[in-house]
Design a protein around this motif. Structure first.
Motif, PDB file in Angstrom:
ATOM      1  N   HIS A 178       0.738  -1.157   0.055  1.00  0.00           N
ATOM      2  CA  HIS A 178       0.068  -0.104  -0.023  1.00  0.00           C
ATOM      3  C   HIS A 178       0.813   1.436  -0.028  1.00  0.00           C
ATOM      4  O   HIS A 178       2.072   1.232   0.488  1.00  0.00           O
ATOM      5  CB  HIS A 178      -1.140  -0.064   1.226  1.00  0.00           C
ATOM      6  CG  HIS A 178      -0.387  -0.195   2.412  1.00  0.00           C
ATOM      7  ND1 HIS A 178       0.283   0.952   3.337  1.00  0.00           N
ATOM      8  CD2 HIS A 178       0.103  -1.255   3.036  1.00  0.00           C
ATOM      9  CE1 HIS A 178       0.712   0.569   4.434  1.00  0.00           C
ATOM     10  NE2 HIS A 178       0.786  -0.678   4.372  1.00  0.00           N
ATOM     11  N   ARG A 179       0.469   2.211  -0.558  1.00  0.00           N
ATOM     12  CA  ARG A 179       1.153   3.504  -0.765  1.00  0.00           C
ATOM     13  C   ARG A 179       0.678   4.272   0.609  1.00  0.00           C
ATOM     14  O   ARG A 179      -0.283   4.907   0.637  1.00  0.00           O
ATOM     15  CB  ARG A 179       0.635   4.405  -2.112  1.00  0.00           C
ATOM     16  CG  ARG A 179       0.965   3.576  -3.467  1.00  0.00           C
ATOM     17  CD  ARG A 179       2.513   4.192  -3.671  1.00  0.00           C
ATOM     18  NE  ARG A 179       2.733   5.461  -3.549  1.00  0.00           N
ATOM     19  CZ  ARG A 179       2.249   6.412  -4.742  1.00  0.00           C
ATOM     20  NH1 ARG A 179       2.115   5.778  -5.796  1.00  0.00           N
ATOM     21  NH2 ARG A 179       2.348   7.789  -4.809  1.00  0.00           N
ATOM     22  N   ASP A 181       2.246   7.235   1.454  1.00  0.00           N
ATOM     23  CA  ASP A 181       1.852   8.641   1.068  1.00  0.00           C
ATOM     24  C   ASP A 181       0.460   9.085   0.650  1.00  0.00           C
ATOM     25  O   ASP A 181      -0.327   9.943   0.955  1.00  0.00           O
ATOM     26  CB  ASP A 181       2.640   9.016   0.080  1.00  0.00           C
ATOM     27  CG  ASP A 181       2.613   8.400  -1.307  1.00  0.00           C
ATOM     28  OD1 ASP A 181       2.234   7.292  -1.278  1.00  0.00           O
ATOM     29  OD2 ASP A 181       3.110   9.154  -2.263  1.00  0.00           O
ATOM     30  N   LEU A 182      -0.220   8.001  -0.169  1.00  0.00           N
ATOM     31  CA  LEU A 182      -1.561   8.174  -0.477  1.00  0.00           C
ATOM     32  C   LEU A 182      -2.683   8.019   0.636  1.00  0.00           C
ATOM     33  O   LEU A 182      -3.430   8.813   0.548  1.00  0.00           O
ATOM     34  CB  LEU A 182      -1.846   7.354  -1.855  1.00  0.00           C
ATOM     35  CG  LEU A 182      -1.297   7.698  -3.037  1.00  0.00           C
ATOM     36  CD1 LEU A 182      -1.300   6.829  -4.311  1.00  0.00           C
ATOM     37  CD2 LEU A 182      -1.213   9.130  -3.233  1.00  0.00           C
ATOM     38  N   LYS A 185      -2.473  11.183   2.331  1.00  0.00           N
ATOM     39  CA  LYS A 185      -2.972  12.256   1.612  1.00  0.00           C
ATOM     40  C   LYS A 185      -4.705  12.153   1.852  1.00  0.00           C
ATOM     41  O   LYS A 185      -5.390  13.280   1.614  1.00  0.00           O
ATOM     42  CB  LYS A 185      -2.590  12.209  -0.074  1.00  0.00           C
ATOM     43  CG  LYS A 185      -3.277  13.019  -0.749  1.00  0.00           C
ATOM     44  CD  LYS A 185      -2.525  13.009  -2.212  1.00  0.00           C
ATOM     45  CE  LYS A 185      -3.237  13.802  -3.396  1.00  0.00           C
ATOM     46  NZ  LYS A 185      -2.594  13.552  -4.390  1.00  0.00           N
ATOM     47  N   TYR A 186      -5.094  11.040   1.522  1.00  0.00           N
ATOM     48  CA  TYR A 186      -6.477  11.000   1.729  1.00  0.00           C
ATOM     49  C   TYR A 186      -7.280  10.761   3.111  1.00  0.00           C
ATOM     50  O   TYR A 186      -8.467  10.500   3.081  1.00  0.00           O
ATOM     51  CB  TYR A 186      -7.044   9.746   0.559  1.00  0.00           C
ATOM     52  CG  TYR A 186      -6.850  10.124  -0.425  1.00  0.00           C
ATOM     53  CD1 TYR A 186      -7.886  11.107  -1.429  1.00  0.00           C
ATOM     54  CD2 TYR A 186      -5.676  10.095  -1.266  1.00  0.00           C
ATOM     55  CE1 TYR A 186      -7.548  11.517  -2.856  1.00  0.00           C
ATOM     56  CE2 TYR A 186      -5.375  10.527  -2.701  1.00  0.00           C
ATOM     57  CZ  TYR A 186      -6.291  11.427  -3.256  1.00  0.00           C
ATOM     58  OH  TYR A 186      -6.047  11.757  -4.652  1.00  0.00           O
ATOM     59  N   ILE A 205      -9.268   6.760  -3.392  1.00  0.00           N
ATOM     60  CA  ILE A 205      -7.980   7.135  -3.751  1.00  0.00           C
ATOM     61  C   ILE A 205      -7.761   7.218  -5.315  1.00  0.00           C
ATOM     62  O   ILE A 205      -7.330   8.219  -5.992  1.00  0.00           O
ATOM     63  CB  ILE A 205      -6.701   6.330  -3.094  1.00  0.00           C
ATOM     64  CG1 ILE A 205      -6.858   6.321  -1.630  1.00  0.00           C
ATOM     65  CG2 ILE A 205      -5.374   6.416  -3.795  1.00  0.00           C
ATOM     66  CD1 ILE A 205      -5.596   5.361  -1.130  1.00  0.00           C
ATOM     67  N   GLN A 206      -8.375   6.162  -6.043  1.00  0.00           N
ATOM     68  CA  GLN A 206      -8.599   6.236  -7.404  1.00  0.00           C
ATOM     69  C   GLN A 206      -9.228   7.428  -7.904  1.00  0.00           C
ATOM     70  O   GLN A 206      -8.731   8.057  -9.058  1.00  0.00           O
ATOM     71  CB  GLN A 206      -9.115   4.826  -7.959  1.00  0.00           C
ATOM     72  CG  GLN A 206      -9.203   4.800  -9.349  1.00  0.00           C
ATOM     73  CD  GLN A 206      -9.834   3.358  -9.706  1.00  0.00           C
ATOM     74  OE1 GLN A 206      -9.055   2.553  -9.805  1.00  0.00           O
ATOM     75  NE2 GLN A 206     -11.034   3.361 -10.230  1.00  0.00           N
ATOM     76  N   GLU A 209      -6.698  10.420  -7.627  1.00  0.00           N
ATOM     77  CA  GLU A 209      -5.501  10.211  -8.438  1.00  0.00           C
ATOM     78  C   GLU A 209      -5.950  10.128 -10.026  1.00  0.00           C
ATOM     79  O   GLU A 209      -4.964  10.621 -10.782  1.00  0.00           O
ATOM     80  CB  GLU A 209      -4.947   9.034  -8.028  1.00  0.00           C
ATOM     81  CG  GLU A 209      -4.256   9.137  -6.524  1.00  0.00           C
ATOM     82  CD  GLU A 209      -3.464  10.443  -6.340  1.00  0.00           C
ATOM     83  OE1 GLU A 209      -2.331  10.365  -7.159  1.00  0.00           O
ATOM     84  OE2 GLU A 209      -3.650  11.220  -5.453  1.00  0.00           O
ATOM     85  N   ARG A 212      -4.793  13.269 -11.863  1.00  0.00           N
ATOM     86  CA  ARG A 212      -3.294  13.093 -12.192  1.00  0.00           C
ATOM     87  C   ARG A 212      -3.119  12.301 -13.488  1.00  0.00           C
ATOM     88  O   ARG A 212      -2.219  12.514 -14.235  1.00  0.00           O
ATOM     89  CB  ARG A 212      -2.493  13.002 -10.970  1.00  0.00           C
ATOM     90  CG  ARG A 212      -1.036  12.783 -11.364  1.00  0.00           C
ATOM     91  CD  ARG A 212      -0.094  12.403 -10.200  1.00  0.00           C
ATOM     92  NE  ARG A 212      -0.590  10.991  -9.763  1.00  0.00           N
ATOM     93  CZ  ARG A 212      -0.053   9.701 -10.268  1.00  0.00           C
ATOM     94  NH1 ARG A 212       0.754   9.815 -11.271  1.00  0.00           N
ATOM     95  NH2 ARG A 212      -0.499   8.817  -9.969  1.00  0.00           N
ATOM     96  N   ALA A 295      -2.576   2.388  -5.744  1.00  0.00           N
ATOM     97  CA  ALA A 295      -2.616   2.476  -4.745  1.00  0.00           C
ATOM     98  C   ALA A 295      -2.405   0.991  -3.750  1.00  0.00           C
ATOM     99  O   ALA A 295      -1.692   1.269  -2.610  1.00  0.00           O
ATOM    100  CB  ALA A 295      -4.032   3.111  -4.069  1.00  0.00           C
ATOM    101  N   ARG A 317       8.020   5.130   0.000  1.00  0.00           N
ATOM    102  CA  ARG A 317       6.507   5.827  -0.203  1.00  0.00           C
ATOM    103  C   ARG A 317       5.422   4.672   0.070  1.00  0.00           C
ATOM    104  O   ARG A 317       4.225   4.744  -0.333  1.00  0.00           O
ATOM    105  CB  ARG A 317       6.128   6.620  -1.439  1.00  0.00           C
ATOM    106  CG  ARG A 317       7.037   7.700  -1.315  1.00  0.00           C
ATOM    107  CD  ARG A 317       7.198   8.449  -2.775  1.00  0.00           C
ATOM    108  NE  ARG A 317       5.866   8.987  -3.306  1.00  0.00           N
ATOM    109  CZ  ARG A 317       5.622   9.042  -4.527  1.00  0.00           C
ATOM    110  NH1 ARG A 317       6.710   8.874  -5.377  1.00  0.00           N
ATOM    111  NH2 ARG A 317       4.547   9.300  -4.846  1.00  0.00           N
TER     112      ARG A 317
END
Length: 450
Positions: A178-179, A181-182, A185-186, A205-206, A209, A212, A295, A317
């Motif tokens: 798992h990320r 940082d994400l 962030k969420y 998360i999807q 993101e 981007r 993610a 990360r």
């Protein structure tokens, strides 16, 4: 270990973890001769190997060990073979098996069909002990005490009809990447513990993101119809309380919880997972995740070192956790890795068994973990402070229940059982009613095991 040595170790991990999953039983080539070994650029192992515990004397014995052929593993095996010879008098010729596990399997078939004494000790994929059991010595009397210190699931996998036909050498298991940082962030404080949590977190998360990157995925895994899907789907079903593939020789997949697991992953395809996930193998998923475009990922431990390599877009990360579960059930991780067996046609069975006992001892397991990054199959060695430093993810996935594929139950028919299972699961991922897919799987397995 210097930077070059560390890069070698990481490259080895990537290759070694993929090998168990390439064991489709096709192809035909004999075992390689030791003449080919000189062409391999083996890294140097400078650390001194541990002595042979309680060494028995085997002067005059000459053993052939069909060994690991990738990276640091081959070098480690040669160092250990020299130490064994020094302490016991038994010479060990380390012959490197083909890098392709399929070719290794074909070579073993030819050896056993000829009842050849040309090889004494064999490295075996974890799904092979049940297939080759008739040609392997029972190690229980000599190594039963040592076996009791290894992971129970690994020993169960290597026990066929009451005979301990192999000993665990190193292991692999499924993990959730798992990320970090994400998640931060969420607004998530921890990795998902349940499949519902994973679906909700991956979706959120999807969605964020995708602004981007339109190709960003919530969750990637191995969905291609091959052995890797057997490993994935076994984890899904067991973590939903749906059991395993076989109980004895009887299929156990026809139940509502197994159907619920398949329905869930069918729903994932095209929502939190890419449409193309039904064609993903390990490296497909890793490339997406390591490229910063997912993610969550299900994969083996090798991806941990690969993801943290210098220059990786996700270096520092991400982290790992046990795979999710349904509430009230267990986090489940399919067992992978390699084991060691002794040919029943060996001219020096006592020396060969002692060599296997040495390679599978806690002293050697610790040595291989520190020098080569191999995951020990002895829990006490996994908890060793130095090992924990080299393999930091072990503590974070300790809550997983390891489950073995049913190779010991299916024996020589395992390949047919696995094909029936992953082809049926694949149909469910593409839209076949899960209950009908599971019914088809059960019928095919019963026919195979008659």
């Amino acid at each position: 270990m210097g930077e070059r040595g560390e890069q070698t170790r990481r490259s080895f991990l990537a290759a070694a973890a993929a090998l168990p999953l390439s064991a489709l039983i096709h192809g035909c080539r004999g075992a390689p001769s030791s003449d080919a070994e000189g062409a391999l650029d083996l890294p140097e192992v400078s650390a001194p190997p541990p002595p042979v515990p309680g060494a028995a004397r085997h002067a005059g014995a000459r053993l052939v060990y069909y060994a690991e052929s990738v990276g640091i593993g081959a070098a480690i095996d040669r160092v250990l073979a020299r130490r064994f010879a020094l302490d016991t008098g038994a010479v060990v010729d380390v012959v490197l098996r083909p890098r392709d596990a399929t070719e290794t399997y074909a070579g073993y078939q030819r050896l056993f069909q000829a009842r050849s004494a040309d090889v004494d000790i064999l490295s075996l994929d974890v799904v092979w002990p049940g297939i080759f059991a008739p040609h392997l010595l029972d190690l229980g009397e000599a190594l039963g005490g040592l076996a009791a210190t290894h992971l129970e699931a690994a020993i169960r996998n290597d026990t066929v009809e009451g005979r301990l036909v192999a000993m665990p050498y190193f292991t692999d298991f499924g993990m959730l990447y798992h990320r970090t940082d994400l998640l931060q962030k969420y607004g998530f404080v921890a990795a998902p513990a349940t499949w519902d949590e994973l679906e909700s977190m991956a979706r959120r998360i999807q969605e964020g993101e995708r602004a981007r990157s339109r190709s960003f995925a919530g969750f990637v895994w191995q969905g291609k119809a091959y052995e890797g899907l057997t490993c994935n789907a076994l984890e899904w079903i067991h973590s939903h309380g749906g059991g395993t593939i076989l109980e004895g020789r009887e299929p156990t997949v026809e139940n509502p919880r197994a159907a619920r697991a398949l329905a869930r992953f069918h729903r994932f395809v095209g929502t939190i997972s890419p449409i193309g996930v039904t064609g993903y193998e390990e490296e497909d998923a890793r490339n997406v995740f390591q490229g910063g475009n997912a993610a969550f990922m299900r994969n083996w431990p090798y991806a941990y070192a690969a993801g943290n390599m210098k220059g990786s877009s996700i270096e520092g990360r991400f982290d790992v956790a046990p795979l999710p579960r349904e509430p009230g059930h267990e986090s489940s991780a399919t067992l992978g890795g390699w084991t060691l067996g002794v040919s029943r046609y060996s001219r020096f069975p006592d020396a060969a068994i002692d060599f296997v006992g040495y390679l599978c001892s806690p002293e050697v397991q610790r040595f291989r973990a520190l020098v080569g990054g191999y995951i020990p199959t002895i829990p006490a060695v996994q908890r060793d402070p130095d090992v924990a430093r080299v393999l930091p993810f072990l503590e974070r996935v300790r809550g997983s229940t390891l489950i073995a594929r049913p190779s010991s139950q299916a024996g020589a028919r395992y390949n047919e059982v696995s094909i029936a299972f992953y082809q049926g699961v694949s149909k469910a991922l593409y839209g076949t009613d899960p209950e009908e897919a599971l019914s088809q799987i059960a019928r095919r397995i019963r026919r195979s095991l008659r």
